[in-house]
Scaffold this active site. Structure first.
Site, PDB file in Angstrom:
ATOM      1  N   LYS A 183     -28.689  32.596  17.092  1.00  0.00           N
ATOM      2  CA  LYS A 183     -27.972  32.359  15.837  1.00  0.00           C
ATOM      3  C   LYS A 183     -28.262  30.967  15.307  1.00  0.00           C
ATOM      4  O   LYS A 183     -28.332  30.008  16.063  1.00  0.00           O
ATOM      5  CB  LYS A 183     -26.457  32.500  16.035  1.00  0.00           C
ATOM      6  CG  LYS A 183     -25.989  33.903  16.340  1.00  0.00           C
ATOM      7  CD  LYS A 183     -24.479  33.950  16.394  1.00  0.00           C
ATOM      8  CE  LYS A 183     -23.978  35.355  16.670  1.00  0.00           C
ATOM      9  NZ  LYS A 183     -22.499  35.400  16.700  1.00  0.00           N
ATOM     10  N   SER A 220     -18.517  37.666  12.927  1.00  0.00           N
ATOM     11  CA  SER A 220     -18.962  36.371  12.390  1.00  0.00           C
ATOM     12  C   SER A 220     -20.206  36.538  11.545  1.00  0.00           C
ATOM     13  O   SER A 220     -20.338  35.923  10.489  1.00  0.00           O
ATOM     14  CB  SER A 220     -19.246  35.384  13.531  1.00  0.00           C
ATOM     15  OG  SER A 220     -18.075  35.045  14.196  1.00  0.00           O
ATOM     16  N   ARG A 260     -15.366  45.246  19.826  1.00  0.00           N
ATOM     17  CA  ARG A 260     -14.974  46.019  18.656  1.00  0.00           C
ATOM     18  C   ARG A 260     -15.314  47.484  18.796  1.00  0.00           C
ATOM     19  O   ARG A 260     -14.730  48.321  18.135  1.00  0.00           O
ATOM     20  CB  ARG A 260     -15.659  45.443  17.413  1.00  0.00           C
ATOM     21  CG  ARG A 260     -15.178  44.042  17.071  1.00  0.00           C
ATOM     22  CD  ARG A 260     -16.079  43.408  16.070  1.00  0.00           C
ATOM     23  NE  ARG A 260     -17.379  43.234  16.738  1.00  0.00           N
ATOM     24  CZ  ARG A 260     -18.421  42.650  16.200  1.00  0.00           C
ATOM     25  NH1 ARG A 260     -18.374  42.193  14.979  1.00  0.00           N
ATOM     26  NH2 ARG A 260     -19.545  42.527  16.869  1.00  0.00           N
ATOM     27  N   HIS A 288     -11.230  36.711  16.353  1.00  0.00           N
ATOM     28  CA  HIS A 288     -11.237  35.710  17.424  1.00  0.00           C
ATOM     29  C   HIS A 288      -9.823  35.205  17.682  1.00  0.00           C
ATOM     30  O   HIS A 288      -9.388  35.091  18.834  1.00  0.00           O
ATOM     31  CB  HIS A 288     -12.115  34.509  17.053  1.00  0.00           C
ATOM     32  CG  HIS A 288     -13.556  34.798  16.938  1.00  0.00           C
ATOM     33  ND1 HIS A 288     -14.329  34.314  15.894  1.00  0.00           N
ATOM     34  CD2 HIS A 288     -14.410  35.508  17.717  1.00  0.00           C
ATOM     35  CE1 HIS A 288     -15.572  34.702  16.053  1.00  0.00           C
ATOM     36  NE2 HIS A 288     -15.648  35.442  17.156  1.00  0.00           N
TER      37      HIS A 288
END
Length: 142
Positions: A40, A127, A90, A16
């Protein structure tokens, strides 16, 4: 041009921070915003995440930190005069996940999505992975 870098940032990772630093070089202003994610369960409070993001951006004069817990991302962009959303990717699975949202944001509000490829040295970090590993470490210590 103002750009929004949204995410749950739970926790804030080196990936990040890398995307934020690179985006700050490209845009006049970057708003990094902690957004709610119903999928989440937060490990850190919004306040803790905001504090970590402020620390990460302390030397970036064109970065502001904010949070948004209600409503759509496009509503936040409209209110803030933001025309670009920054997303770090990614790999192909991230891009597959992000593309439908990018298309919808463009169709609904004319908001462009700027995809930034992750630094290869950090691309394996997420994360979710950081949180999972931290929880496993706590179990071993407990």
């Amino acid at each position: 041009m103002r750009a929004l870098f949204p995410g749950s940032f739970d926790p804030v990772t080196q990936g990040h921070q890398d995307v934020l630093r690179r985006a700050a070089l490209l845009f006049d202003e970057v708003v990094v915003c902690v957004m709610s994610n119903a999928k989440k369960t937060g490990r850190f409070t919004v306040t803790e995440r905001l504090d970590r993001l402020r620390a990460a951006a302390a030397d970036l004069s064109n970065v502001t930190v904010d949070s948004h817990t209600g409503g759509l991302l496009i509503d936040y962009c409209r209110r803030g005069g933001i025309d670009v959303v920054i997303r770090g990717v990614r790999g192909a699975s991230d891009l597959d996940y992000e593309m439908p949202m990018a298309r919808m944001n463009h169709e609904l509000a004319g908001i462009e999505t700027f995809f930034m490829a992750a630094d290869p040295a950090l691309a394996h970090i997420s994360s979710t992975l950081v949180t999972t590993m931290s929880q496993q470490e706590q179990v071993r210590e407990g």
